[in-house]
Design an enzyme around this catalytic site. Structure first.
Site, mmCIF file in Angstrom:
data_model
loop_
_atom_site.group_PDB
_atom_site.id
_atom_site.type_symbol
_atom_site.label_atom_id
_atom_site.label_comp_id
_atom_site.label_asym_id
_atom_site.label_seq_id
_atom_site.Cartn_x
_atom_site.Cartn_y
_atom_site.Cartn_z
ATOM 1 N N HIS A 180 7.036 9.079 -0.819
ATOM 2 C CA HIS A 180 6.381 10.269 -1.359
ATOM 3 C C HIS A 180 7.320 11.467 -1.390
ATOM 4 O O HIS A 180 7.177 12.348 -2.225
ATOM 5 C CB HIS A 180 5.079 10.543 -0.607
ATOM 6 C CG HIS A 180 4.052 9.500 -0.954
ATOM 7 N ND1 HIS A 180 3.779 8.432 -0.145
ATOM 8 C CD2 HIS A 180 3.317 9.345 -2.076
ATOM 9 C CE1 HIS A 180 2.890 7.663 -0.749
ATOM 10 N NE2 HIS A 180 2.587 8.195 -1.916
ATOM 11 N N GLU A 209 -3.533 -1.275 -7.544
ATOM 12 C CA GLU A 209 -2.268 -1.191 -6.804
ATOM 13 C C GLU A 209 -2.217 -2.161 -5.630
ATOM 14 O O GLU A 209 -1.315 -2.098 -4.810
ATOM 15 C CB GLU A 209 -1.966 0.245 -6.369
ATOM 16 C CG GLU A 209 -3.078 0.978 -5.679
ATOM 17 C CD GLU A 209 -2.714 2.436 -5.333
ATOM 18 O OE1 GLU A 209 -1.561 2.847 -5.459
ATOM 19 O OE2 GLU A 209 -3.642 3.150 -4.908
ATOM 20 N N ASN A 236 3.866 1.499 -7.859
ATOM 21 C CA ASN A 236 4.655 1.722 -6.627
ATOM 22 C C ASN A 236 4.103 0.870 -5.492
ATOM 23 O O ASN A 236 4.845 0.206 -4.769
ATOM 24 C CB ASN A 236 4.611 3.197 -6.218
ATOM 25 C CG ASN A 236 5.064 4.110 -7.327
ATOM 26 O OD1 ASN A 236 5.692 3.659 -8.259
ATOM 27 N ND2 ASN A 236 4.726 5.372 -7.228
ATOM 28 N N ASP A 237 2.790 0.915 -5.344
ATOM 29 C CA ASP A 237 2.183 0.099 -4.289
ATOM 30 C C ASP A 237 2.012 -1.352 -4.727
ATOM 31 O O ASP A 237 2.170 -2.265 -3.912
ATOM 32 C CB ASP A 237 0.832 0.697 -3.868
ATOM 33 C CG ASP A 237 1.034 1.842 -2.891
ATOM 34 O OD1 ASP A 237 1.802 1.658 -1.929
ATOM 35 O OD2 ASP A 237 0.454 2.915 -3.099
ATOM 36 N N ARG A 248 7.931 -0.010 0.523
ATOM 37 C CA ARG A 248 8.564 0.938 -0.409
ATOM 38 C C ARG A 248 9.366 2.020 0.309
ATOM 39 O O ARG A 248 10.155 2.729 -0.295
ATOM 40 C CB ARG A 248 7.494 1.570 -1.323
ATOM 41 C CG ARG A 248 6.471 2.386 -0.601
ATOM 42 C CD ARG A 248 5.264 2.723 -1.470
ATOM 43 N NE ARG A 248 5.402 3.971 -2.176
ATOM 44 C CZ ARG A 248 4.416 4.580 -2.837
ATOM 45 N NH1 ARG A 248 3.219 4.005 -2.905
ATOM 46 N NH2 ARG A 248 4.605 5.692 -3.448
ATOM 47 N N CYS A 294 0.208 4.641 -13.911
ATOM 48 C CA CYS A 294 0.654 5.909 -13.324
ATOM 49 C C CYS A 294 1.694 5.692 -12.228
ATOM 50 O O CYS A 294 2.148 6.643 -11.612
ATOM 51 C CB CYS A 294 -0.532 6.706 -12.791
ATOM 52 S SG CYS A 294 -1.368 5.885 -11.423
HETATM 53 C C1 PEP Z 1 1.381 3.961 -7.031
HETATM 54 O O1 PEP Z 1 1.220 3.358 -5.963
HETATM 55 O O2 PEP Z 1 1.999 3.497 -8.002
HETATM 56 C C2 PEP Z 1 0.854 5.318 -7.181
HETATM 57 C C3 PEP Z 1 0.891 5.930 -8.346
HETATM 58 O O3 PEP Z 1 0.378 5.917 -6.048
HETATM 59 P P1 PEP Z 1 1.322 6.586 -4.928
HETATM 60 O O4 PEP Z 1 2.732 6.514 -5.432
HETATM 61 O O5 PEP Z 1 0.842 7.978 -4.749
HETATM 62 O O6 PEP Z 1 1.060 5.721 -3.753
HETATM 63 MG MG MG Z 2 -0.206 4.148 -4.541
#
Ligand code: PEP
Ligand code: MG
Length: 591
Positions: A192, A434, A457-458, A468, A505
């Site tokens: 993050h 996710e 991402n997740d 990650r 996203c």
């Molecule tokens: C993701 O996991 O791709 C996502 C958009 O959420 P975050 O990156 O905030 O965990």
């Molecule tokens: Mg996420």
């Protein structure tokens, strides 16, 4: 001159002087004579007073700039530590009884307190040791008469922050101090903190081993957020080369900005909608300026991170209204709280379990703390009366969770109705895909919600079992793994079958190297870090859908991520030399 390599986490090149954060002041063991004790205690008291005066000055500056905010209250807590018996009394005793020099006494007291914190299992309380360290190191610098240069709020404008680790809150604070790049020993490309760095357009290199001992505040450094490199004390030739490269990238950004107002559509006239991922209100005007058609992901938890108390319903309402107004009538997709994992707010205790990413995180926490969740939902529903609002639930792993969240939404709507408070009854409710389970049952989830949004991402971290945040397994974390492509294909097909919109996203959406893969998969809604919008749009506008579909079909015949990457990167760099001038560049923006 020395060149160190890490992992590119936010693109860009910065040249500046280092500002080393949380650097531990080196103290030698030193004893004093009995007759020096009183003078030494007096020296210690003066340093305490000086430290408190500095903290009070910073507090006053914050109060003037931002009012009585979280940062102000954190400083209040730091000032209180200066009268804490464990630190201050222990140090005084060590001077008087052990005949330790004041600096050695403070170091020993700090180390003892840190050791106690280290043994605490709860990560929230364990992490408070960094507050003790911040205050303690400041006190030591004052005792030693060395400059006050190691905390985020003191970073000089234009400097480059160097640290072991940076939290998302540190990154936000450094951004406000107009720091031009970050470089850390730990961290991951999709952490993050990296997301905040990209949002702020600040180059960031993570995972540089043994970095901190090699750098001192004031040293000239170059951070290359495209290639994941940092150059310490560069020679004239390196400075010349990097200044030239920085110029090329500035010129390129300028060229891309020119397409801001043109439609985001392929050569066949198919719209590919560009939305922005937002963490902080300040980013919204930048996103709109860069061509965002809407906010596709508002990470609401960032409002909870830099403060010691929970935000009230009214504050969250005001925050959501500000977002809706700032985006000028365009829709905003508010994701409900994604706390837990690496996002631990000081205001609530979240049990971490042995594996926080798989623990009480995100929607699980919201359903566990329904009181906190309801307040957020009330605020969001109230804001829906002001502008087009969507609500998105993170980390859903099954239909039961979705139903539980929807039930609470329905109760909140009934409550607001009974209180005569206006809200939009048709706020679309969506699910983030996710977790692997959500991807596998995307059709079942889509049947019970209005839209899906893929969080790669997740999804990548959980599908490939590669944290990650952990640079040691970064080599496994790959968006072009055949398993990921298959999962994405399944989700898009589920959305097509159910007629529900699907967006992406996760950071894959903003990687220009992957734009054809995503279009080939059938994605038509991409939400990304605002600064990626121009480059992705530029690619979209030179794309025939059939070419993207062909590339994807070929990729799906290959068995390893390396082969797929070679195919995709090869084709894209050949076809888009302007947008993808450097091979590594796009990857630095990838989740
Ligand atoms: C993701 O996991 O791709 C996502 C958009 O959420 P975050 O990156 O905030 O965990
Ligand atoms: Mg996420």
């Amino acid at each position: 001159m020395e060149r160190l390599t890490g992992v590119a986490a936010s693109p860009g090149i910065a040249i500046g002087v280092a500002h080393v954060l949380s650097s531990r002041v080196e103290i030698q063991e030193r004893r004093i004579a009995r007759e020096q004790v009183d003078a030494e205690v007096a020296r210690f008291e003066r340093a305490l007073l000086e430290t408190d005066t500095q903290l009070a000055r910073i507090q006053a500056e914050i109060a003037e700039r931002e009012g009585d905010d979280a940062q102000y209250r954190i400083l209040e807590a730091h000032r209180l530590m200066l009268s804490d018996v464990h630190l201050v009394e222990r140090a005084r005793r060590l001077i008087r009884e052990d005949k330790s020099a004041a600096d050695w006494a403070v170091r020993k007291a700090l180390d003892q307190i840190q050791a106690v914190f280290e043994r605490i299992e709860d990560p929230y309380f364990r992490d408070r040791k960094s507050d003790v360290a911040l205050v303690g190191e400041r006190l030591l610098r004052n005792l030693m008469g060395i400059g006050d240069s190691s905390s985020p709020e003191d970073a000089p404008r234009g400097s480059i922050a160097i640290a072991h680790e940076l939290s998302p809150a540190d990154a936000a604070q450094l951004g406000r101090a107009e720091v031009t790049a970050f470089c850390t020993e730990g961290g991951g490309r999709t952490s993050h903190t990296a997301i905040v760095a990209r949002a702020l357009g600040i180059p960031y290199v993570v995972g540089v081993e043994a970095l901190v001992p090699k750098v001192w505040s004031g040293m000239t450094v170059i951070v290359d957020g495209f290639r994941g490199e940092i150059i310490l004390d560069p020679d004239a030739e390196a400075l010349r080369v990097y200044e030239a490269r920085a110029d090329v990238h500035r010129a390129r950004a300028h060229r891309l900005a020119a397409i801001r107002d043109v439609a985001s559509q392929t050569l066949d006239g198919i719209p590919i909608h560009m939305a922005a991922n937002i963490e902080m209100l300040e980013e919204i005007p930048i996103a709109v300026d860069l061509g965002a058609e809407q906010v596709g992901l508002f990470r609401t938890e960032f409002l909870y991170l830099e403060r010691v108390n929970l935000p009230s319903e009214d504050e969250q309402y005001a925050h959501a209204v500000a977002a809706l107004k700032s985006v000028g009538g365009r829709p905003v997709t508010f994701r409900t709280l994604d706390l837990g994992g690496d996002k631990l707010p000081p205001s609530v205790r979240i049990p971490s379990g042995t594996n926080p990413a798989m623990g009480l995180r995100s929607i699980r926490f919201s359903l566990h703390r329904e009181d906190v969740f309801r307040i957020q939902l009330r605020a969001l529903y109230r804001a829906s009366a002001i502008g087009p609002t969507q609500i998105l639930f993170p980390l859903i792993s099954g239909v039961a969770e979705l139903r539980a969240a929807k039930r609470i939404c329905a109760e909140v709507r009934t409550e607001l109705g009974a209180e005569g408070i206006p809200y939009d009854p048709g706020v679309p409710l969506g699910v983030m895909v996710e977790t692997p389970s959500a991807a596998m049952i995307a059709d079942l989830l889509a049947a019970e919600c209005e839209f899906l949004s893929i969080g790669t991402n997740d999804l990548i971290q959980y599908s490939l079992a590669a944290d990650r945040e952990d640079e040691h397994v970064g080599y496994l974390y790959h968006p072009l793994h055949p398993a990921i492509l298959r999962a994405l294909r399944a989700v898009v097909q589920a959305s097509e079958r159910t007629g529900k919109t699907v967006a992406m996203c996760g950071d894959m959406a903003g990687d220009p190297m992957l734009t054809w893969v995503l279009i080939g998969l059938g994605l038509r809604n991409l939400s990304m870090a605002p600064r990626q919008i121009p480059v992705v749009k530029s690619i979209v506008r030179s794309t025939h859908i059939a070419d993207a579909e062909r590339l994807l079909a070929q990729a799906l015949t290959l068995s390893t991520e390396a082969e797929i990457e070679e195919l995709v990167y090869g084709a894209m760099t050949k076809r888009f030399p302007l947008e993808l001038t450097e091979g590594d560049e796009a990857r630095s923006a990838t989740g």
